[in-house]
Design a protein around this motif. Structure first.
Motif, PDB file in Angstrom:
ATOM      1  N   VAL A 155      -3.409  47.022   7.796  1.00 46.44           N
ATOM      2  CA  VAL A 155      -3.292  48.436   8.194  1.00 46.44           C
ATOM      3  C   VAL A 155      -2.203  49.122   7.374  1.00 46.44           C
ATOM      4  CG1 VAL A 155      -2.582  49.967  10.077  1.00 46.44           C
ATOM      5  CG2 VAL A 155      -4.222  48.143  10.516  1.00 46.44           C
TER       6      VAL A 155
ATOM      7  N   ASP B 271      -3.494  49.624   3.871  1.00 46.61           N
ATOM      8  CA  ASP B 271      -4.555  50.639   3.843  1.00 46.61           C
ATOM      9  C   ASP B 271      -3.983  52.042   3.907  1.00 46.61           C
ATOM     10  OD1 ASP B 271      -6.591  48.810   3.610  1.00 46.61           O
ATOM     11  OD2 ASP B 271      -7.078  48.791   5.751  1.00 46.61           O
ATOM     12  N   GLU B 272      -2.865  52.218   4.579  1.00 46.45           N
ATOM     13  CA  GLU B 272      -2.248  53.542   4.704  1.00 46.45           C
ATOM     14  C   GLU B 272      -1.661  54.043   3.394  1.00 46.45           C
ATOM     15  OE1 GLU B 272       0.535  53.628   7.890  1.00 46.45           O
ATOM     16  OE2 GLU B 272      -1.053  54.069   9.340  1.00 46.45           O
TER      17      GLU B 272
ATOM     18  N   GLU C 127      -3.182  54.500   0.689  1.00 44.88           N
ATOM     19  CA  GLU C 127      -4.189  55.346   0.074  1.00 44.88           C
ATOM     20  C   GLU C 127      -4.278  55.135  -1.443  1.00 44.88           C
ATOM     21  OE1 GLU C 127      -3.435  59.327   1.361  1.00 44.88           O
ATOM     22  OE2 GLU C 127      -3.922  58.869   3.437  1.00 44.88           O
TER      23      GLU C 127
ATOM     24  N   ARG D 199       0.080  56.290  13.333  1.00 46.33           N
ATOM     25  CA  ARG D 199      -0.836  57.140  12.589  1.00 46.33           C
ATOM     26  C   ARG D 199      -0.314  58.576  12.586  1.00 46.33           C
ATOM     27  NH1 ARG D 199      -3.740  54.154   9.616  1.00 46.33           N
ATOM     28  NH2 ARG D 199      -5.898  54.531  10.072  1.00 46.33           N
ATOM     29  N   SER D 200      -0.649  59.314  11.577  1.00 53.04           N
ATOM     30  CA  SER D 200      -0.250  60.700  11.450  1.00 53.04           C
ATOM     31  C   SER D 200      -1.433  61.606  11.766  1.00 53.04           C
ATOM     32  CB  SER D 200       0.237  60.973  10.028  1.00 53.04           C
ATOM     33  OG  SER D 200       0.472  62.342   9.832  1.00 53.04           O
TER      34      SER D 200
ATOM     35  N   ASP E 281      -3.880  62.250   8.913  1.00 51.13           N
ATOM     36  CA  ASP E 281      -4.598  61.137   8.291  1.00 51.13           C
ATOM     37  C   ASP E 281      -6.080  61.443   8.130  1.00 51.13           C
ATOM     38  OD1 ASP E 281      -2.430  59.525   7.904  1.00 51.13           O
ATOM     39  OD2 ASP E 281      -2.761  58.275   9.656  1.00 51.13           O
TER      40      ASP E 281
ATOM     41  N   LYS F  25       4.296  60.784   5.516  1.00 48.78           N
ATOM     42  CA  LYS F  25       3.247  61.410   6.321  1.00 48.78           C
ATOM     43  C   LYS F  25       3.793  62.616   7.081  1.00 48.78           C
ATOM     44  CE  LYS F  25       0.102  57.638   6.718  1.00 48.78           C
ATOM     45  NZ  LYS F  25      -0.774  56.912   7.587  1.00 48.78           N
TER      46      LYS F  25
END
Length: 186
Positions: free
Chosen positions: A40, A43-44, A46, A83-84, A87, A139
Motif C-alpha cells: 500500500v 502503491d501510494e 504513484e 488515505r487522502s 487520491d 498529499k
C-alpha cells in the motif's frame, strides 16, 4: 502486478525467520499483513519505487525486531496508511468545488482586501512546491493546492473585474459629467 523489490523480499524473509517460533498460521498472517502494508505504501507513490523509496517505506515501518516486538495480542496491528481525499478524481473535483464555493464567498470582500488573492497565490505556489517535492505531507500539499487554485481564480477574477468597473466610472476632475450631443444643423 509489480515485482517485489529485493529489499522488501529480504525484509519479509528476515521477518519470517524471526517469527519461526510462532504459530505457523499466525506467522503467515503477520508476514502477509506487513507485505500488504508495504504494498500500500509503495502503491501510494504513484510511480515506480526507487531504492530510496523502498528504504524510506521500510524505515517508516521499523526494523524487523521492532515489528516482531510490536506484534503481540496486547498491541494493535500495524497502522494502515492514511488515505487522502484527493487520491481519487472524485475527491479532487469535490475539493475543487469547495475551493470554488470558498472563492465565491470571499469574492465580495476581495476588492477591499486585496490580500485574499495575494495570499491565495502565495499558498498555491507554496503548496505546489510541497506537492512536487513529495515530502512527508505531499498529499496534504496536493489537497491544499487543489483547494487554493479555485479560490485564487475566483477572487482574482472578481478583483480585476470590479477594479475595471470602478476605474471606468471615474473621470478626471471629480464627478462624471454627462455627454450632451447637439445635432448639427445644415
Amino acid at each position: 502486478m509489480r515485482t517485489v523489490p529485493p529489499l522488501v523480499a529480504a525484509y519479509l524473509a528476515d521477518l519470517d525467520r524471526r517469527l519461526s517460533g510462532a504459530d505457523p498460521a499466525e506467522r503467515a498472517d503477520i508476514v502477509d499483513s506487513v507485505r500488504e502494508h508495504i504494498d500500500v505504501a509503495l502503491d501510494e507513490l504513484e510511480h515506480d519505487p526507487t531504492g530510496d523509496d523502498v528504504r524510506r517505506v521500510l524505515a517508516d515501518l521499523g526494523t524487523v525486531d521492532d515489528v516482531v516486538a510490536a506484534w503481540s495480542p496486547d498491541t494493535p496491528p500495524l497502522p494502515t496508511v492514511r488515505r487522502s481525499l484527493t487520491d481519487s478524481p472524485v475527491g479532487v473535483v469535490l475539493v475543487a468545488l469547495g475551493g470554488l464555493a470558498l472563492g465565491l464567498v470571499l469574492a465580495p470582500v476581495s476588492l477591499v482586501l486585496l490580500a485574499i488573492p495575494a495570499a491565495a497565490l502565495v499558498l498555491a505556489i507554496v503548496s505546489s512546491v510541497g506537492w512536487v517535492r513529495r515530502g512527508t505531507h505531499w498529499k496534504s500539499w496536493r489537497t491544499t493546492f487543489v483547494l487554493t487554485v479555485p479560490v485564487l481564480l475566483v477572487t482574482g477574477f472578481v478583483t480585476v473585474a470590479l477594479t475595471a468597473v470602478y476605474s471606468s466610472s471615474e473621470s478626471v476632475g471629480g464627478d462624471p459629467q454627462p455627454i450632451v450631443s447637439v445635432p448639427s444643423t445644415p
